[in-house]
Design a protein around this motif. Structure first.
Motif, mmCIF file in Angstrom:
data_model
loop_
_atom_site.group_PDB
_atom_site.id
_atom_site.type_symbol
_atom_site.label_atom_id
_atom_site.label_comp_id
_atom_site.label_asym_id
_atom_site.label_seq_id
_atom_site.Cartn_x
_atom_site.Cartn_y
_atom_site.Cartn_z
ATOM 1 N N ILE A 182 3.450 22.961 54.525
ATOM 2 C CA ILE A 182 2.734 22.634 55.766
ATOM 3 C C ILE A 182 3.193 21.276 56.281
ATOM 4 O O ILE A 182 3.466 21.109 57.475
ATOM 5 N N PHE A 183 3.281 20.298 55.385
ATOM 6 C CA PHE A 183 3.709 18.955 55.775
ATOM 7 C C PHE A 183 5.088 19.002 56.420
ATOM 8 O O PHE A 183 5.308 18.413 57.479
ATOM 9 N N GLU A 184 6.010 19.698 55.789
ATOM 10 C CA GLU A 184 7.374 19.758 56.314
ATOM 11 C C GLU A 184 7.428 20.436 57.678
ATOM 12 O O GLU A 184 8.205 20.028 58.539
ATOM 13 N N ARG A 185 6.599 21.453 57.890
ATOM 14 C CA ARG A 185 6.599 22.170 59.170
ATOM 15 C C ARG A 185 5.907 21.400 60.284
ATOM 16 O O ARG A 185 6.326 21.466 61.438
ATOM 17 N N ILE A 186 4.839 20.673 59.951
ATOM 18 C CA ILE A 186 3.979 20.123 60.998
ATOM 19 C C ILE A 186 3.965 18.594 61.037
ATOM 20 O O ILE A 186 3.925 18.006 62.112
ATOM 21 N N CYS A 187 4.021 17.957 59.902
ATOM 22 C CA CYS A 187 3.801 16.510 59.836
ATOM 23 C C CYS A 187 5.086 15.682 59.771
ATOM 24 O O CYS A 187 5.113 14.532 60.219
ATOM 25 N N ALA A 188 6.127 16.250 59.182
ATOM 26 C CA ALA A 188 7.341 15.479 58.903
ATOM 27 C C ALA A 188 8.034 14.971 60.162
ATOM 28 O O ALA A 188 8.701 13.934 60.118
ATOM 29 N N ALA A 189 7.874 15.656 61.280
ATOM 30 C CA ALA A 189 8.523 15.192 62.512
ATOM 31 C C ALA A 189 8.102 13.762 62.845
ATOM 32 O O ALA A 189 8.915 12.964 63.309
ATOM 33 N N CYS A 190 6.857 13.433 62.583
ATOM 34 C CA CYS A 190 6.373 12.076 62.848
ATOM 35 C C CYS A 190 6.346 11.204 61.595
ATOM 36 O O CYS A 190 6.657 10.018 61.665
ATOM 37 N N HIS A 191 5.949 11.783 60.471
ATOM 38 C CA HIS A 191 5.750 10.986 59.257
ATOM 39 C C HIS A 191 6.936 11.024 58.301
ATOM 40 O O HIS A 191 6.871 10.432 57.224
ATOM 41 N N GLY A 192 8.009 11.695 58.689
ATOM 42 C CA GLY A 192 9.238 11.688 57.909
ATOM 43 C C GLY A 192 9.211 12.618 56.710
ATOM 44 O O GLY A 192 8.160 13.013 56.223
ATOM 45 N N THR A 193 10.403 12.948 56.262
ATOM 46 C CA THR A 193 10.558 13.763 55.065
ATOM 47 C C THR A 193 9.895 13.049 53.900
ATOM 48 O O THR A 193 10.088 11.848 53.712
ATOM 49 N N GLN A 194 9.098 13.753 53.156
ATOM 50 C CA GLN A 194 8.346 13.219 52.021
ATOM 51 C C GLN A 194 7.485 12.021 52.402
ATOM 52 O O GLN A 194 7.202 11.152 51.587
#
Length: 98
Positions: free
Chosen positions: A14-26
């Motif tokens: 979920i993080f990689e699909r939705i959050c990583a664009a703003c909060h970065g990979t890992q």
């Protein structure tokens, strides 16, 4: 980072699909879009799990970083966010943030 499984692995997806664009990979942040979540500001004692839940559900006014306000994130349940939090906390622990 240790191998993850179960709900934590779902949270990673979920993080990689939705959050990583703003909060970065890992969760390392994105210099153009959003802060790192792998930072002592976001340790459980300062930003508890409910802070993440509220940020996703309601958005949050910028207060630590210069990225501007975070809008609410639509389409995620509290359960989805709980799994993302599990993933974030796992990464934090593996980086010495407890």
């Amino acid at each position: 980072m240790p191998e993850i499984s179960g709900n934590t692995a779902i949270g990673q997806n979920i993080f990689e699909r939705i959050c990583a664009a703003c909060h970065g990979t890992q969760g390392v942040g994105n210099a153009e879009a959003g802060p790192p979540l792998i930072h002592k500001i976001y340790e459980p004692g300062h930003h508890g799990d409910e802070s993440f839940q509220r940020a996703v559900a309601q958005g949050v006014r910028a207060h630590h970083w210069r990225f501007g306000d975070m809008p609410p994130v639509e389409g995620l349940t509290r359960g989805d966010v709980a799994m993302v939090i599990d993933y974030i906390r796992e990464i934090q622990r593996s980086n010495g943030i407890n």
